[in-house]
Write an enzyme that holds these catalytic residues in place. Sequence first.
Site, PDB file in Angstrom:
ATOM      1  CG  HIS A 135      -8.824  -3.102  -2.293  1.00  0.00           C
ATOM      2  ND1 HIS A 135      -9.830  -2.290  -2.972  1.00  0.00           N
ATOM      3  CD2 HIS A 135      -8.442  -2.261  -1.193  1.00  0.00           C
ATOM      4  CE1 HIS A 135     -10.157  -1.242  -2.440  1.00  0.00           C
ATOM      5  NE2 HIS A 135      -9.432  -1.360  -1.150  1.00  0.00           N
ATOM      6  CG  LEU A 136      -7.605  -9.461   2.126  1.00  0.00           C
ATOM      7  CD1 LEU A 136      -8.969  -9.108   3.060  1.00  0.00           C
ATOM      8  CD2 LEU A 136      -7.557 -11.156   1.861  1.00  0.00           C
ATOM      9  CG  HIS A 137      -6.923  -3.022   3.010  1.00  0.00           C
ATOM     10  ND1 HIS A 137      -6.279  -1.959   3.268  1.00  0.00           N
ATOM     11  CD2 HIS A 137      -8.084  -2.743   2.509  1.00  0.00           C
ATOM     12  CE1 HIS A 137      -6.936  -1.065   2.211  1.00  0.00           C
ATOM     13  NE2 HIS A 137      -8.005  -1.503   2.049  1.00  0.00           N
ATOM     14  N   GLY A 151     -15.751   2.615   3.606  1.00  0.00           N
ATOM     15  CA  GLY A 151     -14.474   3.066   3.438  1.00  0.00           C
ATOM     16  C   GLY A 151     -14.061   2.784   2.318  1.00  0.00           C
ATOM     17  CD  GLN A 152     -14.681  -0.810  -2.670  1.00  0.00           C
ATOM     18  OE1 GLN A 152     -16.051  -0.988  -2.327  1.00  0.00           O
ATOM     19  NE2 GLN A 152     -14.146  -1.354  -3.634  1.00  0.00           N
ATOM     20  CG  ASN A 210     -11.917  -0.605   4.167  1.00  0.00           C
ATOM     21  OD1 ASN A 210     -12.303  -0.953   5.212  1.00  0.00           O
ATOM     22  ND2 ASN A 210     -10.635   0.090   3.871  1.00  0.00           N
ATOM     23  CG  ASP A 230      -2.031   1.039   1.149  1.00  0.00           C
ATOM     24  OD1 ASP A 230      -3.077   0.688   1.113  1.00  0.00           O
ATOM     25  OD2 ASP A 230      -1.870   2.194   1.044  1.00  0.00           O
TER      26      ASP A 230
HETATM   27  P1  5GP Z   1      -9.766   1.252   0.117  1.00  0.00           P
HETATM   28  O1  5GP Z   1      -9.892   2.719   0.948  1.00  0.00           O
HETATM   29  O2  5GP Z   1     -10.134   1.174  -1.097  1.00  0.00           O
HETATM   30  O3  5GP Z   1     -10.036   0.196   0.942  1.00  0.00           O
HETATM   31  O4  5GP Z   1      -8.147   1.119   0.070  1.00  0.00           O
HETATM   32  C1  5GP Z   1      -7.424   1.833  -1.069  1.00  0.00           C
HETATM   33  C2  5GP Z   1      -6.108   1.786  -0.730  1.00  0.00           C
HETATM   34  O5  5GP Z   1      -5.304   1.785  -1.667  1.00  0.00           O
HETATM   35  C3  5GP Z   1      -5.429   2.715   0.345  1.00  0.00           C
HETATM   36  O6  5GP Z   1      -5.096   2.230   1.263  1.00  0.00           O
HETATM   37  C4  5GP Z   1      -4.668   3.501  -0.343  1.00  0.00           C
HETATM   38  O7  5GP Z   1      -3.673   3.963   0.291  1.00  0.00           O
HETATM   39  C5  5GP Z   1      -4.068   2.462  -1.675  1.00  0.00           C
HETATM   40  N1  5GP Z   1      -3.727   3.150  -2.800  1.00  0.00           N
HETATM   41  C6  5GP Z   1      -4.362   4.055  -3.490  1.00  0.00           C
HETATM   42  N2  5GP Z   1      -3.827   4.365  -4.643  1.00  0.00           N
HETATM   43  C7  5GP Z   1      -2.612   3.377  -4.704  1.00  0.00           C
HETATM   44  C8  5GP Z   1      -1.454   3.344  -5.705  1.00  0.00           C
HETATM   45  O8  5GP Z   1      -1.710   3.949  -6.594  1.00  0.00           O
HETATM   46  N3  5GP Z   1      -0.624   2.680  -5.227  1.00  0.00           N
HETATM   47  C9  5GP Z   1      -0.590   1.837  -4.144  1.00  0.00           C
HETATM   48  N4  5GP Z   1       0.358   0.908  -4.031  1.00  0.00           N
HETATM   49  N5  5GP Z   1      -1.457   1.875  -3.348  1.00  0.00           N
HETATM   50  C10 5GP Z   1      -2.430   2.853  -3.445  1.00  0.00           C
END
Ligand code: 5GP
Length: 113
Positions: A99-101, A92-93, A86, A30
């Site tokens: 995607h899985l964190h 919070g997406q 998320n 991330d």
């Molecule tokens: P969400 O909030 O959708 O669950 O998480 C999206 C995640 O993607 C966030 O933690 C954010 O930091 C990460 N992210 C967004 N854009 C990029 C990118 O261009 N490259 C990487 N490596 N991570 C990203």
Amino acid sequence: MENCIFCKIAQKEIPSTGVYEDEHLYAFRDLNPQAPEHILIIPKKHIARVENLQEEDTELMGRIVIAAQKIAEKLGLKKGYRLVFNNGPDGGQEVEHIHLHLMGGRKFSWPAG
Ligand code: 5GP
Ligand code: ZN
């Protein structure tokens, strides 16, 4: 899918630090980590949200969790880790490609904020 940042990352059109890849999945660090280890695991196939999953995606989603297990082992996260999807605005997406964190290297609280 056009204009999807995670499709572009999976296709290596946008650079990322990969930690795992196979025919179906890509996992990368991330950009804005919330823990010492913070990995995103994505299907190469574009699926926007959990509600867009179909019966045929059952195996793919299982593969994502098994990939998390393999990556956690590789990273030495012996004391556990947090796995999070998320989903949607209230979830919070921010990126509309499922995607899985995988987060580890510190202790997490519950309930999540
Ligand atoms: P969400 O909030 O959708 O669950 O998480 C999206 C995640 O993607 C966030 O933690 C954010 O930091 C990460 N992210 C967004 N854009 C990029 C990118 O261009 N490259 C990487 N490596 N991570 C990203
Ligand atoms: Zn996508």
